[in-house]
Enzyme design. Structure first.
Site, short mmCIF file in Angstrom:
data_model
loop_
_atom_site.label_atom_id
_atom_site.label_comp_id
_atom_site.label_asym_id
_atom_site.label_seq_id
_atom_site.Cartn_x
_atom_site.Cartn_y
_atom_site.Cartn_z
N ARG A 1 56.20 30.90 42.21
CA ARG A 1 57.12 31.31 41.14
C ARG A 1 58.53 30.81 41.41
NH1 ARG A 1 54.86 37.35 39.56
NH2 ARG A 1 52.68 36.70 39.38
N SER B 1 47.82 41.89 33.19
CA SER B 1 48.21 41.04 32.05
C SER B 1 47.68 39.62 32.18
CB SER B 1 49.73 41.00 31.93
OG SER B 1 50.33 40.49 33.11
N GLY B 2 46.77 39.37 33.12
CA GLY B 2 46.32 38.03 33.47
C GLY B 2 46.04 37.10 32.29
N GLY B 3 46.65 35.92 32.33
CA GLY B 3 46.38 34.89 31.36
C GLY B 3 47.05 35.05 30.01
N GLU C 1 40.75 47.63 41.00
CA GLU C 1 41.05 46.49 40.12
C GLU C 1 39.94 45.44 40.16
OE1 GLU C 1 44.42 42.99 39.33
OE2 GLU C 1 44.78 44.52 40.85
N LYS D 1 42.30 49.54 37.05
CA LYS D 1 43.15 48.44 36.58
C LYS D 1 42.24 47.27 36.18
CE LYS D 1 47.03 45.44 37.82
NZ LYS D 1 48.18 45.19 38.73
N ARG E 1 53.78 39.45 36.11
CA ARG E 1 54.48 38.39 35.40
C ARG E 1 55.00 38.83 34.04
NH1 ARG E 1 50.06 33.71 36.12
NH2 ARG E 1 48.77 35.56 36.01
#
Length: 342
Positions: free
Chosen positions: A32, A264-266, A177, A222, A295
């Site tokens: 990042r 929130s992946g992708g 998760e 999650k 993110r």
């Protein structure tokens, strides 16, 4: 199970609040930083976390817990104040990522198995002493022409259950998760395929949790949302994603679970917010739904900060905006118009 575990889980699911995932590994945060041309140094990692955690009003209003790395749990701000003390002042529960990462699983399906159970009991005891109230372990489930295999799903579900059992033994709430990822090769699977795999994974995870004796009232889930692969041509509406995700969860997640905090992946920042808000507009759910985003909460703030302490104020405003928008989503009150007007 001590009553305090359910109390911690309930506090993490405070209406209108969610969990900030700030548990990027050194390698992940380096990627990042690369995007904004920053070196990956201990000092800059500290400053970045200090920028986020020092957004006091946003943390107090919109964030119930923060997932940390071991480095950050023990770290201090430039002033010498431990980060966990800064979080405590904002009434935010510190959490800890305890897995050691996902590694290639033996076989030819391109699958992964999460490691980190060795020595976990001792590590959890030390994290509890440092004030961690909850933990997180991520399992990665890949979709391709031959995956996921039954063996991979069972192995990851079993590891999640062993982790959760050890957390509860230590007085720490486990966030479980199991992530069905959308970016595996070739990444063109349908939304229907994601729904089927997600349901299968959740069914196996809760079977293993029950076998391990994990008290479901003292944990949180999650999961991923039900989405087509990142390379798919399928473009479902926000409402369709919400309906399909809630339907899968209602079929496979017991009502005893105190809450569900999505990853929130992708997704883009606004997609993750819109999908969460739409799910919270659906009635008849036995558990509250909120966010556990990394993110999708940090992207804009990271760019505004750009590695400079003099940018703390503007970066914190950017973080506060995304946190506010996801707070509205957790209440089912977000709209695109509100997002752009705020």
């Amino acid at each position: 199970m001590p009553k305090s575990l359910n109390a911690i889980a309930q506090k993490l699911m405070t209406p209108g609040q969610g969990i900030l995932a700030a548990d990027e590994s050194e390698g992940t945060i380096g990627k990042r930083f690369d995007k904004i041309n920053l070196p990956n140094t201990l000092e800059l990692r500290r400053d970045y976390r200090e920028m986020l955690f020092g957004a006091t009003q946003a943390m107090q209003k919109y964030i119930s817990g923060v997932i940390l790395t071991e480095e950050t749990l023990k770290q201090e701000a430039a002033s010498g104040t431990p980060f966990r003390a800064i979080l405590a002042d904002a009434d935010v529960i510190p959490g800890i990522k305890v897995d050691r990462g996902a590694f290639p699983m033996p076989g030819e399906a391109g699958e992964k198995i999460t490691e980190g159970l060795d020595g976990l009991r001792q590590r959890l005891a030390s994290y509890a002493e440092l004030g961690a109230g909850f933990a997180k372990w991520r399992a990665v489930i890949t979709i391709n022409d031959i995956a996921p295999t039954r063996n991979n799903i069972r192995a990851n579900a079993h590891s999640l259950a062993r982790y959760a059992m050890l957390c509860q033994e230590a007085g720490i709430v486990p966030i479980v998760e199991p992530e069905v990822v959308g970016d595996g090769e070739p990444g063109n699977h349908s939304m229907e395929r994601c729904a089927q795999v997600t349901g299968d994974v959740l069914e196996n995870v809760f079977k293993e949790l029950r076998l391990a004796g994990v008290d479901l009232a003292g944990m949180l889930l999650k999961p991923n949302m039900v989405l087509p692969g990142l390379n798919s041509r399928e473009r479902p509406s926000v409402d369709e994603v919400a309906r399909r995700t809630v339907a899968v969860l209602k079929e496979h997640v017991p009502a005893a679970v105190p809450g569900i905090a999505f990853l929130s992946g992708g997704q883009t920042d606004e997609e993750a917010t819109a999908h969460l808000s739409a799910m919270n507009q659906i009635s008849g759910k036995p558990w509250p739904l909120t966010f556990s985003y990394g993110r999708a909460l940090q992207n804009v703030a990271l760019r505004a900060w750009a590695g400079r302490r003099e940018n703390f104020s503007i970066a914190r405003e950017a973080f506060a905006h995304r946190a506010h928008m996801n707070s509205l989503a957790a209440l089912g009150e977000w709209s695109n118009g509100v997002d752009r007007a705020a």
